[in-house]
Design a protein around this motif. Structure first.
Motif, PDB file in Angstrom:
ATOM      1  N   TYR A  42       3.197  -1.081   4.226  1.00  0.00           N
ATOM      2  CA  TYR A  42       2.726   0.301   4.100  1.00  0.00           C
ATOM      3  C   TYR A  42       3.960   1.179   3.933  1.00  0.00           C
ATOM      4  O   TYR A  42       4.710   1.415   4.879  1.00  0.00           O
ATOM      5  N   PRO A  76       0.801   5.172   0.070  1.00  0.00           N
ATOM      6  CA  PRO A  76      -0.028   6.355   0.269  1.00  0.00           C
ATOM      7  C   PRO A  76       0.600   7.596  -0.348  1.00  0.00           C
ATOM      8  O   PRO A  76       1.769   7.575  -0.764  1.00  0.00           O
ATOM      9  N   TYR A 125     -10.910   4.465   6.205  1.00  0.00           N
ATOM     10  CA  TYR A 125     -10.781   3.112   6.762  1.00  0.00           C
ATOM     11  C   TYR A 125     -11.395   2.089   5.808  1.00  0.00           C
ATOM     12  O   TYR A 125     -10.788   1.056   5.520  1.00  0.00           O
ATOM     13  N   ALA A 163      -6.727  -1.245   5.938  1.00  0.00           N
ATOM     14  CA  ALA A 163      -6.022  -2.248   5.133  1.00  0.00           C
ATOM     15  C   ALA A 163      -5.414  -3.330   6.021  1.00  0.00           C
ATOM     16  O   ALA A 163      -5.475  -4.520   5.690  1.00  0.00           O
ATOM     17  N   GLY A 202      -9.241   1.395   2.647  1.00  0.00           N
ATOM     18  CA  GLY A 202      -8.151   0.455   2.869  1.00  0.00           C
ATOM     19  C   GLY A 202      -8.646  -0.961   3.051  1.00  0.00           C
ATOM     20  O   GLY A 202      -8.082  -1.914   2.484  1.00  0.00           O
ATOM     21  N   TYR A 203      -9.702  -1.100   3.827  1.00  0.00           N
ATOM     22  CA  TYR A 203     -10.267  -2.418   4.121  1.00  0.00           C
ATOM     23  C   TYR A 203     -10.766  -3.088   2.839  1.00  0.00           C
ATOM     24  O   TYR A 203     -10.418  -4.235   2.536  1.00  0.00           O
ATOM     25  N   LEU A 235       0.860  -1.178   0.000  1.00  0.00           N
ATOM     26  CA  LEU A 235       0.000   0.000   0.000  1.00  0.00           C
ATOM     27  C   LEU A 235       0.896   1.226   0.000  1.00  0.00           C
ATOM     28  O   LEU A 235       1.673   1.440   0.936  1.00  0.00           O
ATOM     29  N   VAL A 285      -6.490   4.870   6.324  1.00  0.00           N
ATOM     30  CA  VAL A 285      -6.475   3.927   5.203  1.00  0.00           C
ATOM     31  C   VAL A 285      -5.637   2.709   5.588  1.00  0.00           C
ATOM     32  O   VAL A 285      -6.042   1.555   5.378  1.00  0.00           O
ATOM     33  N   GLU A 286      -4.459   2.973   6.168  1.00  0.00           N
ATOM     34  CA  GLU A 286      -3.576   1.889   6.615  1.00  0.00           C
ATOM     35  C   GLU A 286      -4.266   1.001   7.649  1.00  0.00           C
ATOM     36  O   GLU A 286      -4.169  -0.234   7.594  1.00  0.00           O
ATOM     37  N   TRP A 341      -4.250   9.094   5.869  1.00  0.00           N
ATOM     38  CA  TRP A 341      -3.668   7.871   5.318  1.00  0.00           C
ATOM     39  C   TRP A 341      -3.413   6.830   6.393  1.00  0.00           C
ATOM     40  O   TRP A 341      -3.372   5.624   6.107  1.00  0.00           O
TER      41      TRP A 341
END
Length: 337
Positions: free
Chosen positions: A84, A56, A289, A71, A292-293, A54, A67-68, A64
């Motif tokens: 990441y 960013p 969230y 993920a 990323g997921y 990933l 997002v992490e 971000w």
């Protein structure tokens, strides 16, 4: 006496030799057994076989980090190894270099933004040609060969921001726009959506558009400069997560909280702080969230040969002070160590 000692030494040597041979045989068996995994171990290895990266826009950014967080949650559920890695601060050249490095290491899948069509489309296409799927998140690269996009409809996000400003100011405002980037596609879409939303409002004028380079400091500097040059400005629209924060600091410095309207993006802790105080009046909420997921889940499906939609838009809405607190908290809150 001497003969007796010879027999004792001879017997001891034999015992030591037997013990050594026994230990060697035992160790050999343990090594053999260790390298012969059972069915359960084989399945566990297969479940952890995928290696995703990933990348960013920038690492030191709470948006971000969400997002992490999403993920990593999906990676844990699916048994994926997730890296990441990205620029410390937004830097297109460094971003592209990291993408190329990830592709060269032959990872199983890459998730990233499609920040600018000119720079990112060729890179994404080259990665796809190496049979590595690419899922764009937050910002799409629609003209590239990317496998799927998961994230905000950025034009729509800008459009609802414009409608919210028009509603809250009763259609009368002199607006300044501070955008994270004048070239990044998602930022341009947010500006265009906003413009289209207010273009038929006769009482709304867009006075200035400035760039912050996605930093609080530059957002504050641009807000300060705008107010000095255009004191008639009484509304601000910030298109990146840090813009409204920088604007709010300047508005409080000028003691103009009661006469200046601010709408921004995202739900960083500082944004929520100013929203509660009333300095920021509204903010556009995304779901980093979930981006990323869902990106990790989609990537697993892609590798397994399952059908995945080309575009999946996550929810976007405008919130105000009365909408706090936001739920579920996992989508909006970053906990710092």
């Amino acid at each position: 006496m001497r003969k007796r000692w010879k027999w004792i030494i001879y017997a001891s040597s034999i015992v030591a030799l037997v013990a050594s041979a026994s230990f060697t045989i035992y160790c050999a068996w343990k090594v053999y057994a260790y390298h012969q995994p059972g069915e359960r171990e084989i399945n566990e290895h297969e479940n952890n076989a995928y290696h995703f990266v990933l990348v960013p826009e920038e690492l030191d950014n709470d948006y971000w980090r969400l997002v992490e967080k999403g993920a990593k949650a999906a990676a844990k559920e699916t048994g994926v190894h997730l890296e990441y890695v990205g620029p410390r601060q937004a830097n297109i050249d460094e971003h592209i270099h990291i993408l190329e490095k990830a592709a060269a290491s032959k990872v199983d899948g890459i998730m990233t933004q499609g920040l600018t069509e000119k720079e990112f489309t060729p890179v994404i296409n080259r990665i796809i040609e190496k049979n590595i799927p690419v899922v764009t998140i937050d910002t799409d690269a629609p003209t590239s060969k990317r496998t799927a996009y998961i994230g905000t409809d950025n034009y729509y996000a800008g459009f609802i921001a414009g409608k919210a400003l028009a509603e809250d100011t009763h259609g009368k405002a002199n607006v300044a726009i501070i955008t994270g980037s004048l070239t990044a596609s998602h930022q341009k879409l947010r500006v265009q959506g906003f413009k289209d939303a207010v273009k038929n409002e006769k009482g709304i004028r867009i006075i200035a558009i400035e760039e912050s380079n996605i930093t609080r400091i530059q957002a504050a500097e641009k807000a300060y400069s705008i107010l000095k040059k255009h004191p008639e400005v009484n509304a601000f629209y910030g298109t990146s997560a840090l813009d409204a924060i920088g604007i709010a600091k300047v508005i409080e410095q000028f003691h103009r909280e009661k006469e200046t309207y601010i709408i921004g993006f995202d739900t960083l802790p500082e944004t929520i702080h100013y929203l509660r105080k009333g300095t920021i009046h509204a903010t556009v909420v995304q779901e980093p969230y979930e981006m990323g997921y869902q990106a990790v889940k989609a990537m697993v499906d892609i590798i397994k040969g399952n059908d995945v939609p080309s575009v999946t838009n996550t929810e976007t809405k405008v919130i105000r002070k009365q909408d706090l607190p936001l739920r579920p908290a996992r989508n909006y809150e970053v906990k710092h160590d």
